[in-house]
Design an enzyme around this catalytic site. Structure first.
Site, PDB file in Angstrom:
ATOM      1  N   HIS A  83       0.838  -1.193   0.000  1.00 48.64           N
ATOM      2  CA  HIS A  83       0.000   0.000   0.000  1.00 48.64           C
ATOM      3  C   HIS A  83       0.878   1.251   0.000  1.00 48.64           C
ATOM      4  O   HIS A  83       2.073   1.195   0.311  1.00 48.64           O
ATOM      5  CB  HIS A  83      -0.910   0.016   1.230  1.00 48.64           C
ATOM      6  N   GLY A 502      21.215  19.301  34.365  1.00 49.96           N
ATOM      7  CA  GLY A 502      21.801  19.538  33.051  1.00 49.96           C
ATOM      8  C   GLY A 502      21.863  21.022  32.766  1.00 49.96           C
ATOM      9  O   GLY A 502      21.330  21.846  33.518  1.00 49.96           O
ATOM     10  N   ARG A 503      22.514  21.358  31.681  1.00 53.98           N
ATOM     11  CA  ARG A 503      22.611  22.762  31.296  1.00 53.98           C
ATOM     12  C   ARG A 503      21.234  23.302  30.898  1.00 53.98           C
ATOM     13  O   ARG A 503      20.319  22.542  30.593  1.00 53.98           O
ATOM     14  CB  ARG A 503      23.587  22.919  30.131  1.00 53.98           C
ATOM     15  N   SER A 504      21.105  24.617  30.862  1.00 52.64           N
ATOM     16  CA  SER A 504      19.859  25.239  30.406  1.00 52.64           C
ATOM     17  C   SER A 504      19.596  24.849  28.955  1.00 52.64           C
ATOM     18  O   SER A 504      20.511  24.847  28.129  1.00 52.64           O
ATOM     19  CB  SER A 504      19.950  26.765  30.523  1.00 52.64           C
ATOM     20  N   SER A 506      18.521  21.891  27.964  1.00 54.57           N
ATOM     21  CA  SER A 506      18.813  20.477  27.684  1.00 54.57           C
ATOM     22  C   SER A 506      17.559  19.617  27.600  1.00 54.57           C
ATOM     23  O   SER A 506      17.636  18.442  27.244  1.00 54.57           O
ATOM     24  CB  SER A 506      19.761  19.912  28.751  1.00 54.57           C
ATOM     25  N   GLY A 507      16.390  20.186  27.949  1.00 54.81           N
ATOM     26  CA  GLY A 507      15.137  19.439  27.819  1.00 54.81           C
ATOM     27  C   GLY A 507      14.561  18.940  29.124  1.00 54.81           C
ATOM     28  O   GLY A 507      13.629  18.131  29.120  1.00 54.81           O
ATOM     29  N   LYS A 508      15.078  19.428  30.250  1.00 62.28           N
ATOM     30  CA  LYS A 508      14.626  18.930  31.556  1.00 62.28           C
ATOM     31  C   LYS A 508      13.147  19.251  31.799  1.00 62.28           C
ATOM     32  O   LYS A 508      12.352  18.360  32.118  1.00 62.28           O
ATOM     33  CB  LYS A 508      15.478  19.542  32.681  1.00 62.28           C
TER      34      LYS A 508
END
Length: 707
Positions: A83, A502-504, A506-508
């Site tokens: 498909h 983590g650093r600023s 970084s996705g925390k």
């Protein structure tokens, strides 16, 4: 088994199409439920699987020349299992854009290539929410069900309008009799009878007119209340991404457009429309008096319409510009008031005033252009009206002189003509209001037509335990923005205390937003107790997750109301216990009003540390199974932080806790520390384990803070 069945292209297509319609899908679950023999999804099982995801699907047979009339993307089904997804049809170039499921890439096919692949079977797909959204789209048609709902009241209004038109018809006839009969034959008795009858008609006309206005205002007020309530409910149900992509002032300006609609509904515009609808009664009588004079009136009506049609597009553009400038002013004003401390601290009031003056001048200029054009429009209407009056006077006088019309009939005719022209002129003069309402409906539609967070058919379990799993998470805030989280795999056990550092950037914090289901990941799943959050009721989830941010907002209410915000009926004892855990009880007790102290707008009456402790108490008071601290203690003084950390054991007991912190001392006692860098988990372990690796990012950050 051939290669086409080793990879189930039907399942892969379902995954892609579901994602396109913002529907989360678990491929393993679909395979387990619908691919019972392990040979891949057949046509029937594919349709059932799609319907289980709340997708609206329909299998149809279409010839190639009809494909440009269908809703795309659609799945082209092939008997051999290969498909593909049809995404665009260009009949002019005889080309077809498809997504090749085998190559996993888009392809452009020529007519001959497409004909070789196409077997005539195609599956149309739409999300239930999109279908509902189309049916419930907010525009002028939204008012039709409201009118039907209050049809009894509107029927009463119509009946009253009919009687008003009949009374309006009687008055000119009385004047005709007075002019042609009473004055000529000196019939005083007839004059007395007509005067009494006319007085009765006038009284009834005034009563019915007032009654119609009351009934109409009453019904439109109900519609106004319904629309206002719907607007606010819808606004609060919008996803957080809606507000993050728009300025606050712009949203406020759109909501305030409700005032324009309210004024239009309660004004004279709709009653003028009703009066105009019954004008055929007057035309019949006027034609009886004089077909020639009636034709003059009839020919004038298209002139009014043509002039309004000519003015409308220009007026609409200028009104649109006026609205945009007003929205800019609203945004700037909200931003300035919100940031007043920064403005004063940096002594930038002159610069801000200069910007405001320029924006205000632009808004006033746009408003002046609207006024000038509206005046031109109204004067044009007046010109047509005066021209018609002159023509009728000249022609009517000729007819009276020639004996074809009596003086009384001419006066009666002009009075009847006024009953027709008056609502037309009123409608033409309030055309500006109608244009404004059209823009208001469009602007308000931007809010009401935006999809809300979906609740229908979502999981709503009674209580969560606190097991959290991130599985192959990939996420970005916008399709064209950078990847924020990339291939995140993380399991958090019930009752575990997790520190995320983590650093600023970084996705925390993004990770915790996914736990709150503010967003759905581009790829992968977020699971709580094994349940996919994409399929969960957001309200059910958020009631069981406590969140404390770095900068929390308090409402302009008492302290006890702020702490018990999610459950206003909870006992005072629970509120005090939560405040003690948060280290807030002592300072609250020292306030004159105690827990009844009004905190001010956004908590302006309290210090930053006090606001933060109340926010922590608010997060704890519902005893959430998952607790998130996102830089929650960074604004606290050391004494307040010490109180929180001292109570941390009690706070964490029986719940899963996630602590995001730049200050690493805050998370050193966590069961596990997750270190993030550029959207990926690069390290994890206990504090001492991570420090034992001197080259680790955690060691580097810890060393910086130690220095």
């Amino acid at each position: 088994m051939d290669s086409c069945h080793k990879i189930d292209y039907g399942l892969y297509a379902l995954e892609i199409l579901a994602q396109y319609h913002n529907v989360s899908v678990n491929p393993e679950e679909i395979k387990h439920r619908f691919d019972t023999d392990g040979t891949g999804l057949g046509l029937t099982s594919w349709l059932l699987a799609a319907k289980s995801l709340e997708l609206k699907v329909k299998q149809v047979k279409k010839t190639i020349d009809r494909l440009n009339f269908i809703s795309l993307p659609a799945l082209v089904w092939r008997e051999d299992g290969r498909h593909f997804i049809l995404t665009k049809v260009s009949k002019e170039a005889n080309r077809y854009l498809i997504f090749d499921l085998e190559q996993r890439n888009p392809r452009v096919l020529e007519q001959s290539e497409f004909e070789a692949l196409y077997q005539g079977h195609i599956i149309l797909i739409a999300s239930r929410s999109s279908v509902t959204g189309k049916l419930a789209k907010f525009d002028f048609t939204w008012f039709i069900p409201a009118i039907i709902k209050y049809r009894k009241i509107f029927i009463e209004t119509l009946v009253v309008s009919v009687f008003l038109q009949l009374f309006a018809l009687i008055t000119p006839l009385f004047f005709q009799v007075v002019m042609d009969k009473v004055l000529v034959h000196r019939g005083f008795s007839t004059l007395n009878v007509i005067t009494v009858a006319l007085s009765v008609v006038v009284v009834f006309e005034i009563i019915l007119s007032g009654l119609r206005t009351y009934i109409f205002a009453h019904s439109t007020s109900r519609i106004d209340v319904e629309l206002g309530a719907k607007l606010f409910r819808h606004l609060l149900a919008l996803p957080i991404s809606y507000f993050e992509s728009r300025r606050v002032g712009d949203t406020v300006a759109r909501v305030r457009e409700l005032d324009q609609i309210r004024n239009f509904l309660t004004g004279q515009a709709l009653t003028s429309v009703l009066d105009l609808l019954f004008s055929f009664i007057f035309f019949a009588v006027m034609w009886y008096y004089s077909p020639k004079l009636t034709l003059v009136i009839l020919f004038s009506l298209p002139c009014y319409a043509a002039w309004s049609v000519f003015i409308s597009p220009i007026l609409r553009r200028r009104l649109d510009d006026k609205f945009s400038r007003n929205a800019d002013n609203q945004s700037f004003l909200v931003e300035s008031v919100t940031a007043i401390n920064t403005i004063k601290a940096m002594a930038v009031s002159p610069q801000m005033t200069n910007i405001w003056d320029k924006q205000l001048a632009g808004y006033v200029a746009a408003g002046f252009k609207v006024t000038v054009l509206a005046t031109i429009g109204q004067q044009g209407i007046q010109l047509i009206q005066k021209t018609v009056m002159i023509i009728n006077l000249w022609l009517g006088a000729h007819l009276v002189i020639s004996g074809d019309l009596s003086i009384g009939q001419l006066i009666a005719f002009n009075m009847l003509a006024g009953q027709i022209v008056a609502p037309v002129i009123r409608l033409a003069q309030i055309w500006q209001d109608f244009q404004q309402v059209g823009i208001s409906v469009t602007r308000l539609g931007d809010v009401l037509n935006s999809p809300t967070e979906s609740y229908h058919g979502k999981l709503a379990l009674p209580e969560i335990n606190g097991n959290i799993t991130f599985r192959n998470i990939r996420f970005r805030y916008k399709p064209d923005s950078p990847v924020i989280l990339d291939n995140i795999n993380l399991s958090i056990k019930q009752g575990e205390v997790i520190g995320i550092v983590g650093r600023s950037g970084s996705g925390k914090s993004t990770l915790t937003k996914l736990i709150q289901r503010f967003y759905i990941p581009e790829n992968g799943q977020v699971l709580i107790d094994g349940h996919d959050l994409a399929l969960a009721d957001p309200n059910w989830l958020r009631r069981q997750v406590g969140v404390v941010l770095q900068d929390n907002v308090l409402l302009n209410r008492s302290i006890i109301d702020n702490i018990s915000l999610a459950n206003p009926g909870m006992s005072v004892e629970k509120v005090i216990y939560a405040a003690k855990l948060a280290g807030a009880h002592d300072f609250i007790s020292e306030l004159r009003e105690g827990y009844n102290t009004i905190v001010g707008e956004q908590g302006a009456g309290l210090s930053g540390g006090q606001r933060q402790r109340i926010a922590i108490a608010r997060a704890l008071v519902n005893n959430p199974k998952i607790l998130i601290f996102d830089e929650a203690t960074s604004a606290l003084d050391y004494e307040s932080e010490h109180i929180i950390m001292r109570n941390m054991h009690k706070i964490c007991k029986g719940r899963t806790v996630i602590i995001i912190a730049h200050r690493l001392s805050t998370v050193k006692n966590a069961d596990r520390i997750i270190v993030m860098e550029k959207g990926k988990i690069v390290e994890q372990g206990k504090h001492k384990e991570l420090l034992s690796e001197p080259e680790s990012l955690y060691s580097y950050l810890y060393q910086l803070q130690s220095d």
